[in-house]
Design a protein around this motif. Structure first.
Motif, mmCIF file in Angstrom:
data_model
loop_
_atom_site.group_PDB
_atom_site.id
_atom_site.type_symbol
_atom_site.label_atom_id
_atom_site.label_comp_id
_atom_site.label_asym_id
_atom_site.label_seq_id
_atom_site.Cartn_x
_atom_site.Cartn_y
_atom_site.Cartn_z
ATOM 1 N N UNK A 128 -15.240 5.299 56.221
ATOM 2 C CA UNK A 128 -14.836 5.010 55.049
ATOM 3 C C UNK A 128 -14.084 3.819 55.367
ATOM 4 N N UNK A 129 -13.932 2.943 56.518
ATOM 5 C CA UNK A 129 -13.266 1.982 57.031
ATOM 6 C C UNK A 129 -11.739 2.054 56.983
ATOM 7 N N UNK A 130 -11.314 3.402 57.160
ATOM 8 C CA UNK A 130 -9.924 3.721 57.082
ATOM 9 C C UNK A 130 -9.027 3.654 55.687
ATOM 10 N N UNK A 131 -10.006 3.601 54.607
ATOM 11 C CA UNK A 131 -9.693 3.722 53.322
ATOM 12 C C UNK A 131 -9.677 4.798 52.682
ATOM 13 N N UNK A 132 -8.618 5.213 51.728
ATOM 14 C CA UNK A 132 -8.499 6.450 51.085
ATOM 15 C C UNK A 132 -9.930 6.476 50.173
ATOM 16 N N UNK A 140 -1.318 5.014 56.880
ATOM 17 C CA UNK A 140 -0.132 3.919 56.526
ATOM 18 C C UNK A 140 1.282 4.545 56.672
ATOM 19 N N UNK A 141 2.092 4.010 57.490
ATOM 20 C CA UNK A 141 3.570 4.321 57.505
ATOM 21 C C UNK A 141 3.572 5.891 57.795
ATOM 22 N N UNK A 142 2.688 6.251 58.916
ATOM 23 C CA UNK A 142 2.658 7.681 59.522
ATOM 24 C C UNK A 142 2.278 8.851 58.545
ATOM 25 N N UNK A 143 1.833 8.445 57.230
ATOM 26 C CA UNK A 143 1.537 9.453 56.624
ATOM 27 C C UNK A 143 0.233 10.208 56.810
ATOM 28 N N UNK A 193 -14.328 14.108 53.240
ATOM 29 C CA UNK A 193 -13.848 12.926 52.834
ATOM 30 C C UNK A 193 -12.252 12.943 53.259
ATOM 31 N N UNK A 194 -11.985 11.780 53.803
ATOM 32 C CA UNK A 194 -10.632 11.574 54.156
ATOM 33 C C UNK A 194 -9.880 11.029 52.937
ATOM 34 N N UNK A 195 -8.565 11.756 52.751
ATOM 35 C CA UNK A 195 -7.558 11.411 51.736
ATOM 36 C C UNK A 195 -6.221 11.381 52.025
ATOM 37 N N UNK A 196 -5.612 10.407 51.370
ATOM 38 C CA UNK A 196 -3.872 10.674 51.569
ATOM 39 C C UNK A 196 -3.359 11.896 50.973
ATOM 40 N N UNK A 197 -2.215 12.380 51.594
ATOM 41 C CA UNK A 197 -1.791 13.602 50.950
ATOM 42 C C UNK A 197 -1.669 13.609 49.511
ATOM 43 N N UNK A 238 -3.102 12.017 47.168
ATOM 44 C CA UNK A 238 -4.477 11.866 46.504
ATOM 45 C C UNK A 238 -5.238 13.216 46.628
ATOM 46 N N UNK A 239 -4.887 13.849 47.725
ATOM 47 C CA UNK A 239 -5.521 15.093 48.037
ATOM 48 C C UNK A 239 -4.860 16.242 46.985
ATOM 49 N N UNK A 240 -3.653 16.031 47.259
ATOM 50 C CA UNK A 240 -2.933 17.102 45.947
ATOM 51 C C UNK A 240 -3.626 17.031 44.582
ATOM 52 N N UNK A 241 -3.673 15.975 44.115
ATOM 53 C CA UNK A 241 -4.395 15.780 42.772
ATOM 54 C C UNK A 241 -5.626 16.100 42.711
ATOM 55 N N UNK A 242 -6.433 16.045 43.830
ATOM 56 C CA UNK A 242 -7.868 16.335 43.647
ATOM 57 C C UNK A 242 -7.870 17.931 43.785
ATOM 58 N N UNK A 243 -7.188 18.617 44.620
ATOM 59 C CA UNK A 243 -7.103 20.057 44.652
ATOM 60 C C UNK A 243 -6.492 20.755 43.302
ATOM 61 N N UNK A 244 -5.767 20.137 42.563
ATOM 62 C CA UNK A 244 -5.244 20.834 41.303
ATOM 63 C C UNK A 244 -6.378 20.844 40.398
#
Length: 125
Positions: free
Chosen positions: A29-33, A43-46, A68-72, A74-80
């Motif tokens: 993913x080239x380090x992108x969400x 980013x910023x320790x997230x 797939x890799x997600x930020x926290x 974004x992952x919360x929205x997807x899980x909901x």
């Protein structure tokens, strides 16, 4: 030229992906969400979280191609969204199978054959 790597497939739905697999996913993913927000992962320790594109509760498989890799946030929205979709499908399935129990009408509600007037008198509708 790198050698082809066999795709990781979890033995069960609860088998967590190994660190090497997670690293391959982030690099792919080239380090992108993966949600499309375009934010840099970690980013910023997230924390970086890994999500199944096709949720396991909706019939997805526990394999590398489905992760797939997600930020926290974004992952919360997807899980909901996944949980809401699962709820809708479960209701439809129960109704189709005749397992849906209609809600009992509250006394005085429009779903009953009785009506309560302001005076307190109860009369048929």
């Amino acid at each position: 030229m790198s050698r082809p790597v066999k795709e990781w497939i979890g033995k069960t739905d609860t088998t967590p992906a190994p660190t090497r697999v997670k690293a391959r996913i982030v690099m792919a993913q080239d380090g992108i969400c993966a949600c499309g927000c375009g934010a840099k992962l970690g980013a910023s320790g997230e924390a970086i979280e890994f999500d199944h594109e096709d949720a396991l509760i909706l019939g997805g498989e526990n394999r590398e191609a489905n992760l797939r890799a997600l930020r926290r946030p974004c992952h919360r929205v997807k899980t909901n969204q996944d949980v809401a979709q699962k709820s809708v499908e479960a209701r439809k399935r129960a109704k189709h199978l005749g397992l849906h129990q209609p809600k009992s009408a509250l006394p005085g509600s429009r779903n009953t054959k009785w009506k309560k007037k302001i005076s307190g008198e109860v009369v048929p509708r």
